[in-house]
Design a protein around this motif. Structure first.
Motif, PDB file in Angstrom:
ATOM      1  N   MET A 135      -4.853   8.009  12.257  1.00 43.75           N
ATOM      2  CA  MET A 135      -4.111   7.206  11.288  1.00 43.75           C
ATOM      3  C   MET A 135      -3.187   6.220  12.005  1.00 43.75           C
ATOM      4  O   MET A 135      -2.402   6.625  12.864  1.00 43.75           O
ATOM      5  CB  MET A 135      -3.284   8.109  10.372  1.00 43.75           C
ATOM      6  CG  MET A 135      -2.613   7.329   9.257  1.00 43.75           C
ATOM      7  SD  MET A 135      -1.681   8.359   8.131  1.00 43.75           S
ATOM      8  CE  MET A 135      -0.249   8.738   9.112  1.00 43.75           C
ATOM      9  N   ASP A 194      -4.638   1.550  -1.368  1.00 43.70           N
ATOM     10  CA  ASP A 194      -4.587   0.087  -1.283  1.00 43.70           C
ATOM     11  C   ASP A 194      -4.887  -0.506  -2.661  1.00 43.70           C
ATOM     12  O   ASP A 194      -6.026  -0.463  -3.127  1.00 43.70           O
ATOM     13  CB  ASP A 194      -5.609  -0.432  -0.271  1.00 43.70           C
ATOM     14  CG  ASP A 194      -5.322   0.050   1.134  1.00 43.70           C
ATOM     15  OD1 ASP A 194      -4.190  -0.157   1.609  1.00 43.70           O
ATOM     16  OD2 ASP A 194      -6.223   0.641   1.762  1.00 43.70           O
ATOM     17  N   SER A 207       0.858  -1.178   0.000  1.00 40.83           N
ATOM     18  CA  SER A 207       0.000   0.000   0.000  1.00 40.83           C
ATOM     19  C   SER A 207       0.897   1.230   0.000  1.00 40.83           C
ATOM     20  O   SER A 207       2.042   1.171   0.428  1.00 40.83           O
ATOM     21  CB  SER A 207      -0.913   0.007   1.231  1.00 40.83           C
ATOM     22  OG  SER A 207      -1.863  -1.025   1.143  1.00 40.83           O
ATOM     23  N   ALA A 238      -3.450   9.816   3.652  1.00 37.44           N
ATOM     24  CA  ALA A 238      -4.297   8.824   2.993  1.00 37.44           C
ATOM     25  C   ALA A 238      -3.456   7.597   2.678  1.00 37.44           C
ATOM     26  O   ALA A 238      -2.232   7.667   2.588  1.00 37.44           O
ATOM     27  CB  ALA A 238      -4.905   9.398   1.718  1.00 37.44           C
ATOM     28  N   ARG A 239      -4.138   6.471   2.533  1.00 40.51           N
ATOM     29  CA  ARG A 239      -3.474   5.214   2.177  1.00 40.51           C
ATOM     30  C   ARG A 239      -4.131   4.685   0.897  1.00 40.51           C
ATOM     31  O   ARG A 239      -5.348   4.565   0.815  1.00 40.51           O
ATOM     32  CB  ARG A 239      -3.612   4.195   3.298  1.00 40.51           C
ATOM     33  CG  ARG A 239      -2.827   2.902   3.036  1.00 40.51           C
ATOM     34  CD  ARG A 239      -3.095   1.847   4.100  1.00 40.51           C
ATOM     35  NE  ARG A 239      -4.476   1.420   4.053  1.00 40.51           N
ATOM     36  CZ  ARG A 239      -5.335   1.541   5.073  1.00 40.51           C
ATOM     37  NH1 ARG A 239      -4.961   2.046   6.222  1.00 40.51           N
ATOM     38  NH2 ARG A 239      -6.586   1.141   4.931  1.00 40.51           N
ATOM     39  N   THR A 263      -8.086   1.644  -4.141  1.00 39.32           N
ATOM     40  CA  THR A 263      -8.940   2.576  -3.420  1.00 39.32           C
ATOM     41  C   THR A 263      -8.112   3.370  -2.416  1.00 39.32           C
ATOM     42  O   THR A 263      -7.057   2.927  -1.967  1.00 39.32           O
ATOM     43  CB  THR A 263     -10.067   1.840  -2.679  1.00 39.32           C
ATOM     44  OG1 THR A 263      -9.483   0.886  -1.797  1.00 39.32           O
ATOM     45  CG2 THR A 263     -10.995   1.118  -3.652  1.00 39.32           C
ATOM     46  N   VAL A 264      -8.627   4.529  -2.072  1.00 37.28           N
ATOM     47  CA  VAL A 264      -7.938   5.437  -1.173  1.00 37.28           C
ATOM     48  C   VAL A 264      -8.741   5.585   0.112  1.00 37.28           C
ATOM     49  O   VAL A 264      -9.939   5.871   0.076  1.00 37.28           O
ATOM     50  CB  VAL A 264      -7.733   6.816  -1.836  1.00 37.28           C
ATOM     51  CG1 VAL A 264      -7.064   7.790  -0.881  1.00 37.28           C
ATOM     52  CG2 VAL A 264      -6.925   6.672  -3.122  1.00 37.28           C
ATOM     53  N   THR A 265      -8.071   5.374   1.239  1.00 40.80           N
ATOM     54  CA  THR A 265      -8.653   5.642   2.553  1.00 40.80           C
ATOM     55  C   THR A 265      -8.083   6.961   3.037  1.00 40.80           C
ATOM     56  O   THR A 265      -6.867   7.110   3.128  1.00 40.80           O
ATOM     57  CB  THR A 265      -8.298   4.520   3.559  1.00 40.80           C
ATOM     58  OG1 THR A 265      -8.796   3.280   3.050  1.00 40.80           O
ATOM     59  CG2 THR A 265      -8.892   4.800   4.932  1.00 40.80           C
ATOM     60  N   VAL A 266      -8.964   7.916   3.309  1.00 37.82           N
ATOM     61  CA  VAL A 266      -8.548   9.247   3.742  1.00 37.82           C
ATOM     62  C   VAL A 266      -8.691   9.336   5.258  1.00 37.82           C
ATOM     63  O   VAL A 266      -9.736   8.984   5.816  1.00 37.82           O
ATOM     64  CB  VAL A 266      -9.403  10.341   3.070  1.00 37.82           C
ATOM     65  CG1 VAL A 266      -8.944  11.732   3.502  1.00 37.82           C
ATOM     66  CG2 VAL A 266      -9.344  10.202   1.559  1.00 37.82           C
ATOM     67  N   PHE A 267      -7.644   9.810   5.919  1.00 37.96           N
ATOM     68  CA  PHE A 267      -7.660  10.007   7.365  1.00 37.96           C
ATOM     69  C   PHE A 267      -7.877  11.499   7.623  1.00 37.96           C
ATOM     70  O   PHE A 267      -6.928  12.274   7.711  1.00 37.96           O
ATOM     71  CB  PHE A 267      -6.362   9.501   7.998  1.00 37.96           C
ATOM     72  CG  PHE A 267      -6.165   8.026   7.804  1.00 37.96           C
ATOM     73  CD1 PHE A 267      -6.796   7.123   8.634  1.00 37.96           C
ATOM     74  CD2 PHE A 267      -5.383   7.543   6.766  1.00 37.96           C
ATOM     75  CE1 PHE A 267      -6.642   5.747   8.449  1.00 37.96           C
ATOM     76  CE2 PHE A 267      -5.220   6.185   6.572  1.00 37.96           C
ATOM     77  CZ  PHE A 267      -5.856   5.283   7.414  1.00 37.96           C
ATOM     78  N   HIS A 268      -9.153  11.899   7.718  1.00 38.11           N
ATOM     79  CA  HIS A 268      -9.488  13.308   7.914  1.00 38.11           C
ATOM     80  C   HIS A 268      -8.959  13.833   9.242  1.00 38.11           C
ATOM     81  O   HIS A 268      -8.700  15.017   9.387  1.00 38.11           O
ATOM     82  CB  HIS A 268     -10.996  13.520   7.801  1.00 38.11           C
ATOM     83  CG  HIS A 268     -11.513  13.273   6.417  1.00 38.11           C
ATOM     84  ND1 HIS A 268     -11.424  14.206   5.413  1.00 38.11           N
ATOM     85  CD2 HIS A 268     -12.103  12.183   5.855  1.00 38.11           C
ATOM     86  CE1 HIS A 268     -11.948  13.719   4.285  1.00 38.11           C
ATOM     87  NE2 HIS A 268     -12.359  12.489   4.541  1.00 38.11           N
ATOM     88  N   HIS A 327     -13.876   5.728  -3.898  1.00 40.44           N
ATOM     89  CA  HIS A 327     -12.609   6.433  -3.636  1.00 40.44           C
ATOM     90  C   HIS A 327     -11.495   5.817  -4.487  1.00 40.44           C
ATOM     91  O   HIS A 327     -10.422   5.496  -4.003  1.00 40.44           O
ATOM     92  CB  HIS A 327     -12.256   6.415  -2.147  1.00 40.44           C
ATOM     93  CG  HIS A 327     -13.203   7.208  -1.319  1.00 40.44           C
ATOM     94  ND1 HIS A 327     -12.912   8.475  -0.889  1.00 40.44           N
ATOM     95  CD2 HIS A 327     -14.448   6.935  -0.876  1.00 40.44           C
ATOM     96  CE1 HIS A 327     -13.933   8.939  -0.191  1.00 40.44           C
ATOM     97  NE2 HIS A 327     -14.877   8.030  -0.176  1.00 40.44           N
TER      98      HIS A 327
END
Length: 168
Positions: free
Chosen positions: A85, A122, A31, A119-120, A75-80, A52
């Protein structure tokens, strides 16, 4: 990176958009770490995408038809909230080692030039072009092979190295 404009975009509805973006290979499973900024067209597209979704292309320092390259779709996971995180400090150090100038844009920095989020990315699909098709492999690589490549031998090996190891 490539993303797709949202369907309600006034002039580019569902059209692809591609520009170079910073990423860092800070995870043992392949990732990628991203720094997303709401002013970025990619960030806007990712946040408006139902899944995403994004694609990231990786090639050698000097791209050429004879050199290996890879496209990662995922896909992107966003850490607002940066505090939520996982492994935040380690990720920050890894990212800054790759992109020292990004220190001006870090999340939760009151003096930052722009609002940003960790963001990560994956990957769920990996498409590899090893060079010329009559001499090198061209096609999809099973995700498990990509994720496990070099993780035990050299966890800090570059993403390109992760993919190119099979060519050596």
């Amino acid at each position: 990176m490539a993303t797709v404009h949202p369907s309600d975009h006034p002039t580019m509805s569902n059209q692809p958009f591609s520009l170079q973006e910073y990423y860092a290979s800070c995870h043992n499973n392949g990732s990628l770490t991203l720094l997303l900024m709401p002013i970025s067209r990619h960030t806007q597209n990712i946040l408006r995408s139902p899944g995403h979704s994004a694609s990231i292309s990786v090639s050698s320092d000097r791209p050429a038809a004879s050199r290996a390259r890879v496209s990662l779709m995922g896909t992107v996971t966003v850490f607002h909230d940066a505090r939520g995180m996982p492994d935040r400090e380690a990720i920050k150090l890894c990212y800054l080692a790759k992109h020292p100038d990004a220190s001006w844009w870090l999340p939760d920095d009151d003096g930052a030039a722009h609002l940003s989020f960790w963001a990560r990315f994956d990957p769920h699909d990996v498409y590899f072009v090893g060079g010329f098709g009559d001499q090198h492999y061209i096609g999809y690589i099973p995700l498990q092979i990509y994720q496990e490549a070099l993780s035990a031998v050299a966890p800090d090996f570059s993403l390109a190295g992760r993919i190119l190891v099979e060519q050596l």
